[in-house]
Design a protein around this motif. Structure first.
Motif, mmCIF file in Angstrom:
data_model
loop_
_atom_site.group_PDB
_atom_site.id
_atom_site.type_symbol
_atom_site.label_atom_id
_atom_site.label_comp_id
_atom_site.label_asym_id
_atom_site.label_seq_id
_atom_site.Cartn_x
_atom_site.Cartn_y
_atom_site.Cartn_z
ATOM 1 N N PRO A 191 0.804 -1.230 0.000
ATOM 2 C CA PRO A 191 0.000 0.000 0.000
ATOM 3 C C PRO A 191 0.834 1.275 0.000
ATOM 4 O O PRO A 191 0.535 2.216 -0.726
ATOM 5 N N VAL A 192 1.900 1.305 0.817
ATOM 6 C CA VAL A 192 2.718 2.519 0.861
ATOM 7 C C VAL A 192 3.530 2.647 -0.430
ATOM 8 O O VAL A 192 3.758 3.755 -0.916
ATOM 9 N N GLN A 193 3.946 1.517 -0.999
ATOM 10 C CA GLN A 193 4.670 1.562 -2.267
ATOM 11 C C GLN A 193 3.773 2.120 -3.369
ATOM 12 O O GLN A 193 4.186 2.973 -4.157
ATOM 13 N N ASP A 194 2.538 1.639 -3.412
ATOM 14 C CA ASP A 194 1.587 2.137 -4.413
ATOM 15 C C ASP A 194 1.321 3.621 -4.209
ATOM 16 O O ASP A 194 1.197 4.386 -5.167
ATOM 17 N N PHE A 195 1.215 4.021 -2.942
ATOM 18 C CA PHE A 195 0.953 5.428 -2.630
ATOM 19 C C PHE A 195 2.092 6.312 -3.118
ATOM 20 O O PHE A 195 1.873 7.353 -3.731
ATOM 21 N N ILE A 196 3.333 5.869 -2.857
ATOM 22 C CA ILE A 196 4.497 6.631 -3.304
ATOM 23 C C ILE A 196 4.520 6.702 -4.828
ATOM 24 O O ILE A 196 4.747 7.756 -5.422
ATOM 25 N N GLY A 197 4.250 5.561 -5.478
ATOM 26 C CA GLY A 197 4.296 5.511 -6.935
ATOM 27 C C GLY A 197 3.243 6.364 -7.602
ATOM 28 O O GLY A 197 3.447 6.882 -8.702
ATOM 29 N N PHE A 218 10.967 1.842 -3.224
ATOM 30 C CA PHE A 218 10.758 0.978 -2.079
ATOM 31 C C PHE A 218 10.697 -0.467 -2.550
ATOM 32 O O PHE A 218 10.054 -0.773 -3.540
ATOM 33 N N ASP A 219 11.371 -1.351 -1.838
ATOM 34 C CA ASP A 219 11.318 -2.759 -2.205
ATOM 35 C C ASP A 219 11.644 -3.612 -0.990
ATOM 36 O O ASP A 219 12.180 -3.122 0.006
ATOM 37 N N ASP A 274 4.097 14.246 -5.981
ATOM 38 C CA ASP A 274 4.765 15.124 -5.003
ATOM 39 C C ASP A 274 5.896 14.393 -4.295
ATOM 40 O O ASP A 274 6.888 14.990 -3.902
ATOM 41 N N ILE A 275 5.734 13.087 -4.111
ATOM 42 C CA ILE A 275 6.769 12.300 -3.434
ATOM 43 C C ILE A 275 7.739 11.721 -4.461
ATOM 44 O O ILE A 275 8.956 11.865 -4.347
ATOM 45 N N LYS A 276 7.173 11.079 -5.458
ATOM 46 C CA LYS A 276 7.987 10.344 -6.426
ATOM 47 C C LYS A 276 8.947 11.252 -7.180
ATOM 48 O O LYS A 276 10.136 10.955 -7.316
ATOM 49 N N ASP A 277 8.443 12.390 -7.670
ATOM 50 C CA ASP A 277 9.256 13.256 -8.512
ATOM 51 C C ASP A 277 10.250 14.086 -7.720
ATOM 52 O O ASP A 277 11.389 14.290 -8.152
#
Length: 1013
Positions: A757-763, A776-777, A767-770
């Protein structure tokens, strides 16, 4: 109105006509009755409407009247009345048959008196008005101040110029005069250029009339220029949907789309007409002041909302227990402390609150107290409320003060400033003190054990769906439950590997050349012994002639009986060993059954504890019975046999074989005394021969007789079978290692399911990804094999790992060859390590080397095997990267950035977040590029309070409230807090002085920098 609570959401209707407007549809009898009905309608507006823009076209009489009403105590629900002038622009007319005149609005500051607006603006328009092009020639003779009378005069001139039959299509002379009065855009701007109006007005155009102008080569530039030159655009929409369609059309056209929905009220609120009092969809977040409006238009996307209710207000209404309403800090009644310190009552904004002030001004004091009242878990890092400062025991100051926190739900908590937080209570405020933030960003990163990692895990936990949390409160608890059975299975495999390794080590010991040589030498010596013993065979004595045949027969019979007893003795002795071994084995089996029984009992209890939640009992799913009776009966039988055998071999009792031998010897001695010398010699020979034969038999022995020739032959023969046994054992431990690896991969999958869930949220969140390049892995990593290996292996011993630096490099190279996330690589790694241990890789001939010769003193090969095959060095671990760097590789500043991004953007917890100086350790570019967008995003979903010295945060983040903290030591330690919105003039000046170093400093920097687009 300037709110201490800062910028607040209210509805602003900036286009409301009064009964004084040239065109209106208010009617309630007489003029006075109409005004009374109108004012009553305004006083009954929905409570969210706080600002009215009073628009009477080119006049200001209605505004004057409403100001008078408010000055006498009316319109208490309206916080701000603001004057608006509405003009028609001439040069944007349409065709000969239909003129599309754009309405141009000027919203003046409430600070400007009506007379000044009239004298310095309205009256200046008199010489530059224009009429509709259709009537230009007629109106040339008309020149007058724009008043109701002069407009009526103009209307009469226009109406009288048309044929009588067409006059019925015209309105009243006053309306016709007004409708045909237009002004040039340039002249309006010229009139507004008066120094008195500098920064005291805002301009707008009507979207509907502007849109009527056709796009053509001749008009496109002018059409764009007029809308792009104003501050905002007015519209009166039928619905929210219509509003957003209109805004979209402006954006698509590439023009100013700062659209405000206003009622354009000409009717009472009970009318079904669109343009009625109260029908306004636009909300503005600001002080209810002209300055607030200016800031709102400048920061349109953040401060203007059109719809039923801004999402922030909706969130607060649904989560009132998670928003702080106010805080009070007071000295206790009856306190004798002379120092003033606190006397504060502060309302807190529900958005972003920035606490500013000079060093030592009391900023962190306020943050610490909020943390205390919110039961923060980080009390040990408080910088003000600690034993070295305000809570210093020798002073006892803290005990003199009490603080109260009021939530939006009206719940209140209070605490003495000396009190500690409640470890078992709920954390209502997430407080990140500067000391805590600095410590965890500078600590050495120990994987999954550092405070930094714990904080990251807390945020990750917030993204685990509630359905997957299993009623547990931490990520580690969930992981433990989801992986417990897998780890138990892994432990069982490790135990099996340990047993195999012990057996493997024993076989290796047997198979080495030294042992073979030792056995061969023993056999050689035993054969020599046999050869020598053979030569010691008693010299044969010829049997003499028997004189007394009966006596000889008696003696021979006794000798035969004695031999039988001695043989029985030997057999009994061997049987006793077998019985003892059998008893041990049977007892072990009985103990295993007992252990199984205890394990099942424990497992049953654990299973039922969990099964009770879903109404399942272990007994319903698993039936078993343990029958110990056959084993117990067999053990009893063996013990009886042991007792019987021991009695036979003992020197006591009738059944004692030794006693029987002694009895026979005594009898033989008596009989042999009756023999003559030849017979005596012959009997002695027979006795010696029997003893020699027994000795020879013992030397030759059998494969069970320890140290005998046959035993040694068997041992040597068994050596040739060892390679196959070793091969099979190695295959078994490799199989177990593979299963352990599968278990580790299963743990990884459990991690992935929780972290997804947090990985999907980041992806999915640019605002976070760029801005942070977070990735995350979950993977299996090596935890220090290259160093742990040398807990066993000496780098001073001959072998592949010889040499301090050389050995370390070889170990590093070994590890780097393998990706432990690839199935099979872990097994290849084990084989490679064994190859390096068994053969000297530095030697061209790669000579075989005994592994034990490379071990440190006190270290066993079995324990090294256990470490290697149990994959002790491989662990599942989440890997969080910032760009190409893992957590352990980040600088304190980068770690701070990452942690702040997690707190602000990734954390789904919605309790208030308080951060003391989040900009610490960060460069200004990172503050502006990463931290500012993160804070602006976070404040939309939770209350955020920051202590800061950085204008990029307080100003660029568009703080909803500024709290200025100051401590006057000379005034007996008086702490003072002043609060308000950025647009509040007093607060604005403080911000310039504190954050920018005063206007001169700001201007100097501004002039030094070379401006670039």
């Amino acid at each position: 109105m300037n709110y201490n609570k800062g910028s607040l959401w209210n509805k602003w209707d900036l286009h409301v006509h009064t009964p004084a407007s040239l065109i209106n549809h208010y009617s309630a009898g007489s003029q006075e009755e109409t005004w009374k009905a109108y004012i009553k309608d305004l006083e009954n507006l929905p409570p969210e409407i706080k600002v009215i823009g009073v628009n009477d076209y080119i006049f200001i009489d209605g505004y004057r009247r409403l100001l008078e009403v408010k000055s006498k105590g009316g319109l208490k629900n309206i916080e701000l009345l603001i004057p608006v002038i509405e003009l028609r622009l001439k040069e944007f007319g349409g065709t000969k048959n239909k003129f599309s005149r754009v309405n141009f609005h000027i919203i003046f500051s409430e600070e400007l008196p009506p007379d000044l607006i009239e004298q310095q603006f309205i009256n200046r328009l008199k010489t530059k008005y224009l009429v509709n092009p259709k009537y230009e020639k007629i109106a040339k003779s008309w020149s007058s101040l724009v008043t109701r009378d002069s407009l009526e005069e103009l209307g009469n001139i226009i109406i009288s110029s048309v044929p009588k039959e067409e006059r019925k299509n015209f309105g009243s002379p006053l309306i016709e005069g007004f409708n045909n009065l237009n002004f040039s855009y340039e002249h309006i701007q010229d009139c507004l250029g008066n120094e008195l109006f500098k920064d005291k007005f805002i301009s707008a155009v009507g979207k509907t009339e502007w849109a009527d102008i056709k796009w053509s080569d001749n008009t496109i530039a002018e059409k764009k220029n007029i809308i792009n030159s104003v501050d905002c655009v007015f519209i009166s929409s039928y619905s929210h949907e219509d509003f957003y369609e209109a805004q979209k059309s402006l954006a698509v056209s590439g023009v100013n789309s700062k659209l405000l929905d206003c009622s354009d009220a000409h009717y009472y609120s009970n009318s079904t007409e669109k343009d009625r009092i109260g029908k306004c969809f636009s909300w503005i977040k600001a002080d209810t002041s002209f300055e607030g409006l200016r800031k709102a238009i400048f920061q349109y996307d953040e401060r203007v909302f059109t719809g039923d209710i801004p999402s922030k207000l909706k969130t607060v209404n649904l989560n009132k227990t998670k928003y702080i309403e106010a805080i009070s800090i007071k000295k206790k009644t009856g306190s004798k402390l002379k120092e003033h310190w606190f006397d504060a009552d502060l309302d807190l904004n529900h958005g972003l609150v920035s606490i500013i002030g000079n060093k030592g001004g009391g900023k962190s004091a306020l943050a610490d107290i909020i943390g205390l009242l919110g039961n923060s878990r980080n009390e040990e890092w408080f910088s003000f409320l600690n034993k070295n400062k305000f809570r210093k025991p020798v002073d006892g100051k803290a005990d003199h003060f009490e603080a109260k926190l009021l939530w939006a739900s009206k719940d209140m908590v209070s605490a003495n400033l000396e009190e500690a937080t409640n470890d078992t209570g709920v954390e209502a405020v997430k407080y990140i003190p500067q000391n805590f933030f600095e410590e965890i960003c500078n600590e050495l990163s120990e994987i999954e054990e550092s405070q930094f990692d714990k904080e990251i895990k807390k945020v990750i936990y917030s993204h685990v769906p509630k359905s997957e949390r299993l009623r547990l409160t931490t990520l580690d608890q969930i992981i433990d439950v989801k992986t417990r059975e897998t780890y138990q299975s892994i432990e069982t495999l490790k135990e099996q590997i340990q047993k195999i390794n012990k057996e493997y080590d024993q076989l290796e010991e047997k198979f080495n050349d030294d042992n073979r040589k030792f056995l061969q030498n023993q056999l050689k010596e035993k054969n020599k012994e046999l050869k020598a013993f053979t030569r010691s065979k008693p010299k044969e004595v010829i049997k003499p002639t028997q004189k007394d045949l009966k006596l000889s027969e008696q003696i021979d019979k006794l000798h035969a009986e004695k031999e039988k007893i001695i043989s029985d003795q030997k057999v009994t002795d061997e049987n006793l060993s077998e019985i003892a071994l059998s008893i041990s084995t049977h007892n072990r089996l009985l103990q295993m059954l007992g252990n199984l029984e205890k394990y099942i009992e424990g497992f049953t209890e654990e299973f039922n504890n969990i099964g009770d939640e879903v109404d399942f009992k272990f007994e319903k799913l698993f039936k078993y019975s343990i029958n110990k009776q056959p084993l117990e009966e067999k053990i009893s039988q063996l013990y009886n046999e042991k007792i019987t055998a021991e009695l036979k071999l003992s020197g006591e009792g009738d059944k004692s074989l030794s006693n029987k031998v002694k009895g026979i010897d005594k009898e033989l001695k008596s009989l042999e005394q009756k023999l003559d010398k030849p017979q005596i010699d012959y009997q002695a020979y027979l006795k010696a021969l029997k003893e020699w034969e027994r000795g020879k038999k013992e030397i030759i022995g059998n494969k069970k007789t320890l140290g005998s020739i046959e035993y040694l032959k068997n041992e040597i023969g068994e050596l040739d079978l060892i390679p196959d046994k070793l091969k099979k054992l190695h295959a078994k431990r490799i199989g177990h290692a593979k299963n352990i690896y599968k278990g580790l991969m299963a743990v990884c999958e459990a991690y992935k399911s929780l972290y997804k869930p947090v990985q999907d949220f980041i992806g999915s969140n640019p605002d976070i990804k760029d801005k942070t390049a977070l990735s995350f892995d979950v993977s299996i990593i090596n935890l220090g094999f290259q160093s742990d290996l040398f807990d066993w292996v000496s780098r001073g011993a001959t072998g592949s790992f010889y040499g301090t630096n050389e050995g370390a490099k070889i170990a590093e190279d070994l590890v780097s060859k393998y990706d432990f996330n690839v199935p099979g690589h872990s097994i290849d790694f084990i084989e490679d390590v064994l190859q390096h241990l068994s053969f000297d890789q530095k030697n061209p001939q790669k000579e075989r080397i005994n592994i034990k010769s490379q071990l440190k003193k006190g270290k066993s090969l079995v324990s090294l095997y256990d470490y290697l095959f149990s994959l002790e060095y491989l662990k599942p671990r989440y890997v969080l990267k910032m760009g190409e760097k893992e957590l352990s590789e980040l600088s304190p500043g980068e770690r701070g950035t990452l942690l702040l991004v997690f707190y602000l953007l990734v954390d789904k917890d919605d309790i208030p977040l308080v951060i003391d100086q989040p900009e610490h350790n960060l460069d200004n570019q990172t503050v502006y590029g990463v931290l500012v967008p993160a804070i602006k995003k976070a404040k939309t979903s939770r209350q955020v309070i920051i202590v800061t010295h950085n204008p990029n945060l307080a100003v660029v983040c568009n703080s909803d409230q500024i709290i200025y903290a100051s401590l006057n030591i000379k005034d007996n330690h008086r702490l003072k807090y002043i609060a308000g919105a950025i647009e509040n003039p007093e607060i604005n000046k403080i911000m310039i002085d504190v954050l920018e170093g005063t206007w001169p400093a700001f201007d100097y920097r501004n002039n030094v920098y070379i401006h670039r687009s």
